[in-house]
Design a protein around this motif. Structure first.
Motif, PDB file in Angstrom:
ATOM      1  N   SER A   4      51.821 -64.012   1.178  1.00  0.00           N
ATOM      2  CA  SER A   4      51.577 -65.240   1.933  1.00  0.00           C
ATOM      3  C   SER A   4      52.842 -66.092   1.888  1.00  0.00           C
ATOM      4  CB  SER A   4      50.373 -65.968   1.347  1.00  0.00           C
ATOM      5  OG  SER A   4      49.967 -66.997   2.220  1.00  0.00           O
ATOM      6  N   ARG A   5      52.817 -67.202   2.603  1.00  0.00           N
ATOM      7  CA  ARG A   5      54.016 -68.055   2.591  1.00  0.00           C
ATOM      8  C   ARG A   5      53.613 -69.509   2.758  1.00  0.00           C
ATOM      9  NH1 ARG A   5      52.809 -70.388   7.132  1.00  0.00           N
ATOM     10  NH2 ARG A   5      53.034 -69.306   9.085  1.00  0.00           N
ATOM     11  N   PHE A   6      54.500 -70.372   2.256  1.00  0.00           N
ATOM     12  CA  PHE A   6      54.364 -71.805   2.449  1.00  0.00           C
ATOM     13  C   PHE A   6      55.559 -72.198   3.303  1.00  0.00           C
ATOM     14  CE2 PHE A   6      55.103 -76.175   0.500  1.00  0.00           C
ATOM     15  CZ  PHE A   6      54.050 -76.776   1.176  1.00  0.00           C
ATOM     16  N   ALA A   7      55.299 -72.929   4.414  1.00  0.00           N
ATOM     17  CA  ALA A   7      56.362 -73.100   5.416  1.00  0.00           C
ATOM     18  C   ALA A   7      56.554 -74.560   5.818  1.00  0.00           C
ATOM     19  CB  ALA A   7      56.038 -72.238   6.633  1.00  0.00           C
ATOM     20  N   PRO A   8      56.947 -75.410   4.890  1.00  0.00           N
ATOM     21  CA  PRO A   8      57.105 -76.825   5.250  1.00  0.00           C
ATOM     22  C   PRO A   8      58.374 -77.084   6.056  1.00  0.00           C
ATOM     23  CG  PRO A   8      57.815 -76.471   2.991  1.00  0.00           C
ATOM     24  CD  PRO A   8      57.287 -75.145   3.481  1.00  0.00           C
ATOM     25  N   SER A   9      58.342 -78.160   6.812  1.00  0.00           N
ATOM     26  CA  SER A   9      59.551 -78.642   7.490  1.00  0.00           C
ATOM     27  C   SER A   9      60.180 -79.723   6.624  1.00  0.00           C
ATOM     28  CB  SER A   9      59.191 -79.273   8.838  1.00  0.00           C
ATOM     29  OG  SER A   9      58.653 -78.304   9.673  1.00  0.00           O
ATOM     30  N   PRO A  10      61.484 -79.638   6.385  1.00  0.00           N
ATOM     31  CA  PRO A  10      62.123 -80.672   5.559  1.00  0.00           C
ATOM     32  C   PRO A  10      62.419 -81.928   6.377  1.00  0.00           C
ATOM     33  CG  PRO A  10      63.711 -79.005   6.160  1.00  0.00           C
ATOM     34  CD  PRO A  10      62.406 -78.560   6.756  1.00  0.00           C
ATOM     35  N   ILE A  36      61.651 -72.465   4.807  1.00  0.00           N
ATOM     36  CA  ILE A  36      62.068 -73.815   5.179  1.00  0.00           C
ATOM     37  C   ILE A  36      62.203 -73.859   6.705  1.00  0.00           C
ATOM     38  CG2 ILE A  36      63.885 -75.555   4.914  1.00  0.00           C
ATOM     39  CD1 ILE A  36      62.363 -75.012   2.312  1.00  0.00           C
ATOM     40  N   GLU A  37      61.339 -74.620   7.353  1.00  0.00           N
ATOM     41  CA  GLU A  37      61.314 -74.665   8.817  1.00  0.00           C
ATOM     42  C   GLU A  37      62.172 -75.839   9.290  1.00  0.00           C
ATOM     43  OE1 GLU A  37      57.327 -74.000  10.409  1.00  0.00           O
ATOM     44  OE2 GLU A  37      57.611 -71.901   9.829  1.00  0.00           O
ATOM     45  N   ASP A  38      63.470 -75.573   9.347  1.00  0.00           N
ATOM     46  CA  ASP A  38      64.453 -76.642   9.578  1.00  0.00           C
ATOM     47  C   ASP A  38      65.163 -76.500  10.917  1.00  0.00           C
ATOM     48  OD1 ASP A  38      65.829 -74.349   8.991  1.00  0.00           O
ATOM     49  OD2 ASP A  38      67.329 -75.319   7.734  1.00  0.00           O
ATOM     50  N   ALA A 106      56.961 -79.773  15.201  1.00  0.00           N
ATOM     51  CA  ALA A 106      55.597 -80.303  15.175  1.00  0.00           C
ATOM     52  C   ALA A 106      54.690 -79.325  15.897  1.00  0.00           C
ATOM     53  CB  ALA A 106      55.554 -81.666  15.843  1.00  0.00           C
ATOM     54  N   PRO A 107      54.094 -78.399  15.133  1.00  0.00           N
ATOM     55  CA  PRO A 107      53.313 -77.368  15.794  1.00  0.00           C
ATOM     56  C   PRO A 107      52.072 -77.924  16.476  1.00  0.00           C
ATOM     57  CG  PRO A 107      53.119 -77.182  13.417  1.00  0.00           C
ATOM     58  CD  PRO A 107      54.136 -78.241  13.682  1.00  0.00           C
ATOM     59  N   HIS A 108      51.707 -79.160  16.086  1.00  0.00           N
ATOM     60  CA  HIS A 108      50.504 -79.763  16.662  1.00  0.00           C
ATOM     61  C   HIS A 108      50.768 -80.269  18.067  1.00  0.00           C
ATOM     62  CE1 HIS A 108      50.114 -79.873  12.344  1.00  0.00           C
ATOM     63  NE2 HIS A 108      51.252 -80.514  12.371  1.00  0.00           N
ATOM     64  N   GLY A 109      52.026 -80.253  18.455  1.00  0.00           N
ATOM     65  CA  GLY A 109      52.372 -80.827  19.749  1.00  0.00           C
ATOM     66  C   GLY A 109      52.250 -79.812  20.862  1.00  0.00           C
ATOM     67  N   SER A 180      61.549 -72.338  19.021  1.00  0.00           N
ATOM     68  CA  SER A 180      60.478 -73.299  18.754  1.00  0.00           C
ATOM     69  C   SER A 180      59.702 -72.844  17.513  1.00  0.00           C
ATOM     70  CB  SER A 180      59.517 -73.363  19.940  1.00  0.00           C
ATOM     71  OG  SER A 180      58.791 -72.146  20.002  1.00  0.00           O
ATOM     72  N   TYR A 181      58.847 -73.696  17.071  1.00  0.00           N
ATOM     73  CA  TYR A 181      57.965 -73.364  15.949  1.00  0.00           C
ATOM     74  C   TYR A 181      57.260 -72.024  16.175  1.00  0.00           C
ATOM     75  CZ  TYR A 181      53.478 -73.249  13.584  1.00  0.00           C
ATOM     76  OH  TYR A 181      52.381 -72.830  12.890  1.00  0.00           O
ATOM     77  N   HIS A 182      56.652 -71.848  17.338  1.00  0.00           N
ATOM     78  CA  HIS A 182      55.844 -70.639  17.561  1.00  0.00           C
ATOM     79  C   HIS A 182      56.684 -69.360  17.471  1.00  0.00           C
ATOM     80  CE1 HIS A 182      52.291 -72.823  18.566  1.00  0.00           C
ATOM     81  NE2 HIS A 182      52.868 -73.450  19.571  1.00  0.00           N
ATOM     82  N   ALA A 184      59.733 -68.841  16.129  1.00  0.00           N
ATOM     83  CA  ALA A 184      60.306 -68.605  14.799  1.00  0.00           C
ATOM     84  C   ALA A 184      59.216 -68.160  13.822  1.00  0.00           C
ATOM     85  CB  ALA A 184      60.987 -69.879  14.303  1.00  0.00           C
ATOM     86  N   CYS A 185      58.050 -68.751  13.955  1.00  0.00           N
ATOM     87  CA  CYS A 185      56.948 -68.449  13.039  1.00  0.00           C
ATOM     88  C   CYS A 185      56.545 -66.969  13.129  1.00  0.00           C
ATOM     89  CB  CYS A 185      55.771 -69.368  13.378  1.00  0.00           C
ATOM     90  SG  CYS A 185      54.389 -69.210  12.263  1.00  0.00           S
ATOM     91  N   VAL A 186      56.353 -66.458  14.340  1.00  0.00           N
ATOM     92  CA  VAL A 186      55.907 -65.058  14.438  1.00  0.00           C
ATOM     93  C   VAL A 186      57.019 -64.088  14.031  1.00  0.00           C
ATOM     94  CG1 VAL A 186      54.113 -65.523  16.159  1.00  0.00           C
ATOM     95  CG2 VAL A 186      56.370 -64.799  16.938  1.00  0.00           C
ATOM     96  N   VAL A 198      48.144 -68.832   5.449  1.00  0.00           N
ATOM     97  CA  VAL A 198      47.229 -69.880   5.002  1.00  0.00           C
ATOM     98  C   VAL A 198      47.815 -71.212   5.454  1.00  0.00           C
ATOM     99  CG1 VAL A 198      46.209 -71.007   2.989  1.00  0.00           C
ATOM    100  CG2 VAL A 198      46.532 -68.516   3.007  1.00  0.00           C
ATOM    101  N   ARG A 199      47.065 -71.955   6.249  1.00  0.00           N
ATOM    102  CA  ARG A 199      47.561 -73.248   6.741  1.00  0.00           C
ATOM    103  C   ARG A 199      46.374 -74.085   7.189  1.00  0.00           C
ATOM    104  NH1 ARG A 199      50.722 -70.518  11.886  1.00  0.00           N
ATOM    105  NH2 ARG A 199      48.891 -69.820  13.007  1.00  0.00           N
ATOM    106  N   GLY A 200      46.653 -75.339   7.542  1.00  0.00           N
ATOM    107  CA  GLY A 200      45.583 -76.280   7.849  1.00  0.00           C
ATOM    108  C   GLY A 200      44.849 -75.942   9.140  1.00  0.00           C
ATOM    109  N   ASP A 202      44.172 -77.748  11.518  1.00  0.00           N
ATOM    110  CA  ASP A 202      44.764 -78.371  12.706  1.00  0.00           C
ATOM    111  C   ASP A 202      45.686 -77.396  13.439  1.00  0.00           C
ATOM    112  OD1 ASP A 202      46.413 -78.476  10.433  1.00  0.00           O
ATOM    113  OD2 ASP A 202      47.601 -80.126  11.235  1.00  0.00           O
ATOM    114  N   LEU A 203      46.074 -76.323  12.772  1.00  0.00           N
ATOM    115  CA  LEU A 203      46.972 -75.354  13.394  1.00  0.00           C
ATOM    116  C   LEU A 203      46.239 -74.175  14.024  1.00  0.00           C
ATOM    117  CD1 LEU A 203      49.914 -75.418  10.859  1.00  0.00           C
ATOM    118  CD2 LEU A 203      49.842 -76.287  13.181  1.00  0.00           C
ATOM    119  N   ARG A 204      44.909 -74.230  14.019  1.00  0.00           N
ATOM    120  CA  ARG A 204      44.180 -73.083  14.575  1.00  0.00           C
ATOM    121  C   ARG A 204      44.549 -72.831  16.046  1.00  0.00           C
ATOM    122  NH1 ARG A 204      39.152 -74.041  12.561  1.00  0.00           N
ATOM    123  NH2 ARG A 204      39.289 -72.720  10.729  1.00  0.00           N
TER     124      ARG A 204
END
Ligand code: GLU
Length: 278
Positions: A4-10, A36-38, A106-109, A180-182, A184-186, A198-200, A202-204
């Motif tokens: 798994s991974r933890f992927a915060p933006s600094p 690090i999602e920078d 901001a993946p929520h955007g 973009s977030y999407h 880079a993420c995949v 594993v993530r919140g 809100d990202l579904r």
């Protein structure tokens, strides 16, 4: 072995919601990576990377291996974009920055769902592309026709249908940000062998877009677990701009990080906070 991974933006200090996500992710994984999602140069700062390390250390959450830093992975994102371009699944978009501001870390955007398609179908003009800053958008209608929308079953067995409303002509790259977030993420989830995301919750909606990109790029699909969000007792979301209690502030106030992590793992939150499903 579950990875798994933890992927915060600094782009700010971590808060209680990040701690909850990290604890849940860590507890479900045999290998737990830090990413690090920078990619958004306007919002990310090196000092916040140091802050992330300090906070994880304080929580007693040990990262496996070296962190992956997205700003060092530009070539991998360019390859993925080229693969989509060669398949006729993206187009250059010349709309202004204001139109696309929310698309990056901001993946929520912006998942492109409300983009009116202004630049879709313009004849390709390499001269204009070399002269004018532009982004690249997914041609979502073509993409869906090619790969189909795919639902998924979460790690807890709950099935989710892919909602077409969550997919639009999402921005995949921008002149000043290579992915973009999407995108880079995949690319990174696959490159790192992540098989549990594993993530919140809100990202579904992002997962629908990301499942589509995985199918188009021939990448394996991880299992997902979208956990409830940490809220203020009155139901407000924790947000960096909203005076959320940073872990740094909690540490300064004398909170024991390891004890906090242990409580979060069992679903206990500090006074004044609750989970969105409580
Ligand atoms: N950088 C994203 C965030 O902090 C990561 C989302 C994800 O885990 O995919 O919300």
């Amino acid at each position: 072995m579950t990875t798994s991974r933890f992927a915060p933006s600094p782009s700010g200090r971590l808060h209680l919601g990040h701690a909850y996500s990290a604890v849940i992710g860590r507890s479900g994984a045999e290998r737990w990576l830090l990413r690090i999602e920078d990619l958004d140069p306007g919002r990310c700062r090196a000092e916040f990377v140091d802050g992330i390390m300090e906070d994880l250390d304080w929580l007693g959450l040990k990262v496996d291996g070296e962190p992956l830093v997205q700003s060092q992975r530009v070539a991998a994102y360019a390859d993925a974009l080229e693969q989509l371009r060669a398949a006729g699944l993206v187009y250059p978009c010349f709309c202004t920055r204001a139109d696309i501001a929310a698309s990056l870390t901001a993946p929520h955007g912006d998942a492109g769902a409300h983009y009116p398609g202004t630049c879709r179908g313009l004849p390709d003009d390499p001269d204009r592309r070399s002269a004018v800053p532009h982004s690249w958008r997914l041609d979502s209608a073509r993409a869906i026709a090619r790969a189909g929308l795919r639902g998924w079953t979460e790690a807890d067995g709950t099935a989710f249908a892919a909602d077409p409303k969550d997919v639009g002509d999402a921005i995949l790259a921008r002149k000043d940000a290579p992915a973009s977030y999407h995108l880079a993420c995949v690319v990174d989830d696959a490159a790192s062998g992540v098989d549990l995301v594993v993530r919140g919750e809100d990202l579904r909606p992002s997962t629908t877009v990301q499942r589509l990109l995985q199918a188009l790029l021939g990448l394996p699909a991880p299992t997902y677990l979208h956990h409830p969000l940490v809220l203020h007792e009155d139901g407000r979301r924790l947000a960096k701009r909203d005076q959320a209690p940073t872990l740094a502030a909690m540490r300064a106030a004398g909170v024991d990080g390891r004890a906090l992590a242990g409580e979060l793992a069992t679903g206990f939150l500090p006074l004044g906070f609750r989970l969105s499903n409580a």
